[in-house]
Design a protein around this motif. Structure first.
Motif, PDB file in Angstrom:
ATOM      1  N   THR A   1      42.728  48.841  41.132  1.00 25.05           N
ATOM      2  CA  THR A   1      43.471  47.864  41.346  1.00 25.05           C
ATOM      3  C   THR A   1      42.691  46.805  42.165  1.00 25.05           C
ATOM      4  OG1 THR A   1      45.712  48.948  41.244  1.00 25.05           O
ATOM      5  CG2 THR A   1      45.622  46.923  42.275  1.00 25.05           C
TER       6      THR A   1
ATOM      7  N   ILE B   1      39.772  45.309  40.191  1.00 19.58           N
ATOM      8  CA  ILE B   1      40.409  44.209  39.099  1.00 19.58           C
ATOM      9  C   ILE B   1      40.776  42.951  39.948  1.00 19.58           C
ATOM     10  CG2 ILE B   1      42.374  43.824  37.602  1.00 19.58           C
ATOM     11  CD1 ILE B   1      42.509  46.820  36.924  1.00 19.58           C
ATOM     12  N   ALA B   2      41.119  42.973  41.051  1.00 19.51           N
ATOM     13  CA  ALA B   2      41.422  41.861  42.129  1.00 19.51           C
ATOM     14  C   ALA B   2      40.128  41.138  42.164  1.00 19.51           C
ATOM     15  CB  ALA B   2      42.194  42.412  43.155  1.00 19.51           C
TER      16      ALA B   2
ATOM     17  N   LEU C   1      45.722  39.050  46.476  1.00 19.81           N
ATOM     18  CA  LEU C   1      46.336  40.007  44.959  1.00 19.81           C
ATOM     19  C   LEU C   1      46.585  41.534  45.576  1.00 19.81           C
ATOM     20  CD1 LEU C   1      43.508  38.550  42.730  1.00 19.81           C
ATOM     21  CD2 LEU C   1      45.890  37.795  42.979  1.00 19.81           C
TER      22      LEU C   1
ATOM     23  N   ARG D   1      36.641  35.404  38.609  1.00 18.92           N
ATOM     24  CA  ARG D   1      37.131  34.467  37.461  1.00 18.92           C
ATOM     25  C   ARG D   1      37.782  33.236  37.949  1.00 18.92           C
ATOM     26  NH1 ARG D   1      38.508  39.633  35.273  1.00 18.92           N
ATOM     27  NH2 ARG D   1      36.859  40.301  33.688  1.00 18.92           N
ATOM     28  N   LYS D   2      38.840  33.321  38.986  1.00 16.24           N
ATOM     29  CA  LYS D   2      39.528  32.007  39.402  1.00 16.24           C
ATOM     30  C   LYS D   2      38.641  31.279  40.146  1.00 16.24           C
ATOM     31  CE  LYS D   2      43.492  30.724  42.176  1.00 16.24           C
ATOM     32  NZ  LYS D   2      44.357  30.920  42.853  1.00 16.24           N
TER      33      LYS D   2
ATOM     34  N   GLU E   1      37.504  41.180  40.396  1.00 18.94           N
ATOM     35  CA  GLU E   1      37.075  40.488  39.350  1.00 18.94           C
ATOM     36  C   GLU E   1      37.795  38.963  39.042  1.00 18.94           C
ATOM     37  OE1 GLU E   1      37.481  43.388  36.494  1.00 18.94           O
ATOM     38  OE2 GLU E   1      35.484  44.252  36.963  1.00 18.94           O
ATOM     39  N   GLN E   2      39.226  39.280  39.355  1.00 20.46           N
ATOM     40  CA  GLN E   2      39.779  38.147  39.198  1.00 20.46           C
ATOM     41  C   GLN E   2      39.639  37.028  40.300  1.00 20.46           C
ATOM     42  OE1 GLN E   2      43.848  39.809  39.684  1.00 20.46           O
ATOM     43  NE2 GLN E   2      44.158  39.849  37.409  1.00 20.46           N
TER      44      GLN E   2
END
Length: 125
Positions: free
Chosen positions: A6, A9-10, A34, A16-17, A12-13
């Motif tokens: 988790t 993934i956070a 997140l 991306r944002k 990476e987000q």
């Protein structure tokens, strides 16, 4: 095979944002929105893994130190806003690789421009 936790993934987000170079403190701040339990050690560990996987690269800013950005964007340089302290990507490169004197072999280069970003310039008006 590496696990997609988790926390990873956070992180990476976050990249991306924001689509710009980020320092560890920024990754931690945005990542905690997140995953509340995200901590600095986890951020460092995952940044290292993402670099090893070729998803991120580390850049060395002359005053901010280590920043991280996504790979795959081609060669580019950076702009540091002195008001908001954010770093932005600048497309392309105007520097010619043959700018070095004879006998020197250029392997890489990084250029940072410093000034005020459009948002901060507009706010000052």
């Amino acid at each position: 095979m590496r696990r997609n936790t988790t926390q990873k993934i956070a992180i990476e987000q976050v990249f991306r944002k924001h689509e710009r170079p980020l320092g560890v403190d920024e990754v931690l701040m945005y990542g905690r929105k997140l995953v509340e339990s995200l901590n600095q050690a986890t951020v460092y560990r995952n940044l290292k893994l993402l670099i090893e996987d070729g998803w991120l690269k580390r850049i060395s800013h002359p005053s901010l130190g280590a920043l991280y950005e996504r790979t795959g964007r081609g060669h580019h340089h950076h702009f540091h806003c002195r008001k908001c302290n954010r770093v932005f990507e600048l497309p392309g490169c105007a520097l010619k690789e043959d700018a070095a004197p004879d006998g020197f072999v250029v392997e890489d280069h990084e250029i940072f421009l410093f000034g005020v970003c459009p948002s901060c310039a507009e706010a000052a008006m």
